[in-house]
Design a protein around this motif. Structure first.
Motif, mmCIF file in Angstrom:
data_model
loop_
_atom_site.group_PDB
_atom_site.id
_atom_site.type_symbol
_atom_site.label_atom_id
_atom_site.label_comp_id
_atom_site.label_asym_id
_atom_site.label_seq_id
_atom_site.Cartn_x
_atom_site.Cartn_y
_atom_site.Cartn_z
ATOM 1 N N VAL A 1 50.470 39.404 -48.221
ATOM 2 C CA VAL A 1 49.938 39.580 -49.618
ATOM 3 C C VAL A 1 48.440 39.040 -49.543
ATOM 4 N N PHE A 2 47.454 40.066 -49.846
ATOM 5 C CA PHE A 2 46.196 39.905 -50.059
ATOM 6 C C PHE A 2 45.894 39.819 -51.689
ATOM 7 N N ASP A 3 45.179 38.596 -52.044
ATOM 8 C CA ASP A 3 45.001 38.288 -53.469
ATOM 9 C C ASP A 3 43.306 38.646 -53.325
ATOM 10 N N GLU A 4 43.030 39.676 -53.999
ATOM 11 C CA GLU A 4 41.602 40.330 -54.460
ATOM 12 C C GLU A 4 40.827 40.094 -52.872
ATOM 13 N N PRO A 5 41.095 40.550 -51.885
ATOM 14 C CA PRO A 5 40.529 40.564 -50.640
ATOM 15 C C PRO A 5 38.721 40.891 -50.596
ATOM 16 N N THR A 6 38.628 41.911 -51.557
ATOM 17 C CA THR A 6 37.267 42.562 -51.393
ATOM 18 C C THR A 6 36.356 41.818 -52.333
ATOM 19 N N GLY B 1 33.543 39.473 -53.196
ATOM 20 C CA GLY B 1 32.497 39.152 -52.457
ATOM 21 C C GLY B 1 32.083 39.791 -51.122
ATOM 22 N N GLN B 2 32.787 40.877 -50.798
ATOM 23 C CA GLN B 2 32.717 41.502 -49.576
ATOM 24 C C GLN B 2 31.682 42.628 -49.677
ATOM 25 N N ASP B 3 30.852 42.648 -48.367
ATOM 26 C CA ASP B 3 29.972 43.896 -48.351
ATOM 27 C C ASP B 3 30.769 44.911 -47.679
ATOM 28 N N LYS B 4 30.049 45.888 -47.360
ATOM 29 C CA LYS B 4 30.507 47.235 -46.788
ATOM 30 C C LYS B 4 31.106 46.924 -45.382
ATOM 31 N N ALA B 5 30.586 46.199 -44.548
ATOM 32 C CA ALA B 5 31.022 45.760 -43.245
ATOM 33 C C ALA B 5 32.416 45.014 -43.428
ATOM 34 N N GLY B 6 32.580 43.742 -44.568
ATOM 35 C CA GLY B 6 33.672 43.291 -44.741
ATOM 36 C C GLY B 6 34.767 44.239 -45.274
ATOM 37 N N ASN B 7 34.326 45.099 -46.147
ATOM 38 C CA ASN B 7 35.564 46.146 -46.618
ATOM 39 C C ASN B 7 35.802 46.895 -45.316
ATOM 40 N N ASP B 8 35.151 47.449 -44.590
ATOM 41 C CA ASP B 8 35.728 48.225 -43.484
ATOM 42 C C ASP B 8 36.419 47.396 -42.471
ATOM 43 N N ARG B 9 35.913 46.111 -42.260
ATOM 44 C CA ARG B 9 36.936 45.313 -41.245
ATOM 45 C C ARG B 9 38.476 45.185 -42.181
ATOM 46 N N LEU B 10 38.410 44.800 -43.611
ATOM 47 C CA LEU B 10 39.670 44.759 -44.216
ATOM 48 C C LEU B 10 40.525 46.002 -44.245
ATOM 49 N N ALA B 11 39.695 47.219 -44.161
ATOM 50 C CA ALA B 11 40.518 48.214 -43.967
ATOM 51 C C ALA B 11 41.230 48.507 -42.528
ATOM 52 N N ALA B 12 40.549 48.176 -41.530
ATOM 53 C CA ALA B 12 41.038 48.179 -40.273
ATOM 54 C C ALA B 12 42.213 47.063 -40.139
ATOM 55 N N ILE B 13 42.120 45.939 -40.837
ATOM 56 C CA ILE B 13 43.172 44.980 -40.741
ATOM 57 C C ILE B 13 44.518 45.625 -41.441
ATOM 58 N N ILE B 14 44.348 46.205 -42.634
ATOM 59 C CA ILE B 14 45.428 46.810 -43.351
ATOM 60 C C ILE B 14 46.033 48.061 -42.405
ATOM 61 N N ALA B 15 45.112 48.796 -41.780
ATOM 62 C CA ALA B 15 45.647 49.896 -40.866
ATOM 63 C C ALA B 15 46.637 49.290 -39.712
ATOM 64 N N ARG B 16 45.785 48.228 -39.157
ATOM 65 C CA ARG B 16 46.654 47.335 -37.928
ATOM 66 C C ARG B 16 47.981 46.774 -38.538
ATOM 67 N N LEU B 17 47.923 46.261 -39.679
ATOM 68 C CA LEU B 17 49.355 46.001 -39.975
ATOM 69 C C LEU B 17 50.428 46.841 -40.455
#
Length: 272
Positions: free
Chosen positions: A159-164, A166-182
């Motif tokens: 469970v991620f609570d508001e992971p984006t 304070g994130q910039d585009k690079a952070g959002n892209d990394r989050l997207a990659a983590i979600i895809a990996r899961l």
């Protein structure tokens, strides 16, 4: 992984009813986003999934086992929770120790911890910061440190609570990659978010909440097609979705490429 919420109710000690009879099943590996305005009950619901909160009424089943009959260690093995504020989660003096803490409590051997450390540190972008104090990290890095500490435990659901936040585009892209990996690992990702652009790009299933109840539960296309219900819940679709709707394009549109394709279809249909 299957999570069943049955007639879930939760009333805070001061009397506020945060959940009002929620029936919901979350299962498989399809990422799901919980959306709704502040106070809708999203975080309260999520905190029931690994026993942070206990229901006032109703029950939660994880793979058919009632959480009321399970101990904290059993919850921790099944569902990991990443808090919105990493300062509420990080408490040790190095990133490495934060990553090691959870799996050690679960009885992982050191070889497995080492292998997972290498994988997770690379995934969250902290391979070169393992010996740094978490409070020496940037706010974005601290958030990924908290995410990494949960991923280390290899739970069936995260469970991620508001992971984006304070994130910039690079952070959002990394989050997207983590979600895809899961998803690729067959693990369930449940995310609370107010960022509708991030939601529509990464979550095929969306649950809309208001006043402690589920208003809509379906595919992102189904949910964002219900303009009337979204408006009732004070949820605003992404800008490109609103523009597409205003110019009369068919169906919810979430990306520039989808906008162009829909415009071409509309043009061809009009014989222009």
């Amino acid at each position: 992984m299957r999570l069943d919420l049955e007639h879930l109710e939760y009333v805070y000690p001061h009397g506020h009813r945060a959940l009002d009879g929620v029936d919901l099943t979350l299962e498989g590996d399809r990422p799901v986003a919980l959306i709704g305005q502040n106070g809708a009950g999203k975080t309260t619901l999520a905190k029931h999934l690994n026993g942070i909160l206990r229901p006032t009424n109703g029950r939660i089943l994880i793979d058919g086992v009632d959480l009321a009959t399970a101990d904290t260690a059993q919850w921790a093995r099944k569902v990991g929770y990443v808090f919105q504020n990493p300062d509420d989660q990080l408490f040790l003096d190095s990133v490495r120790k934060e990553f090691e803490f959870g799996p050690r409590q679960l009885g992982f051997d050191q070889d497995l911890i080492g292998r997972r450390m290498e994988q997770v540190a690379g995934l969250v972008g902290l391979a070169d910061r393992l010996d740094d104090h978490p409070f020496d990290l940037s706010p974005t890095e601290k958030k990924f440190c908290a995410i990494g500490s949960v991923l280390m435990m290899d739970t069936g659901a995260v469970v991620f609570d508001e992971p984006t936040c304070g994130q910039d585009k690079a952070g959002n892209d990394r989050l997207a990659a983590i979600i895809a990996r899961l998803r690729d690992q067959g693990r369930l990702c449940i995310t609370i978010s107010h960022d509708m652009k991030f939601v529509t790009r990464n979550f095929p299933r969306v649950v809309l909440m208001q006043h402690g109840r589920v208003l809509l539960d379906g595919s992102r296309e189904e949910v964002f097609a219900r303009e009337d219900v979204l408006k009732q819940a004070y949820v605003t679709p992404p800008p490109i979705t609103r523009v597409a709707r205003q110019v009369g394009l068919e169906g919810p549109v979430f990306t520039v490429s989808a906008f162009v394709d829909a415009a071409r279809r509309a043009k061809a249909g009009a014989g222009i």
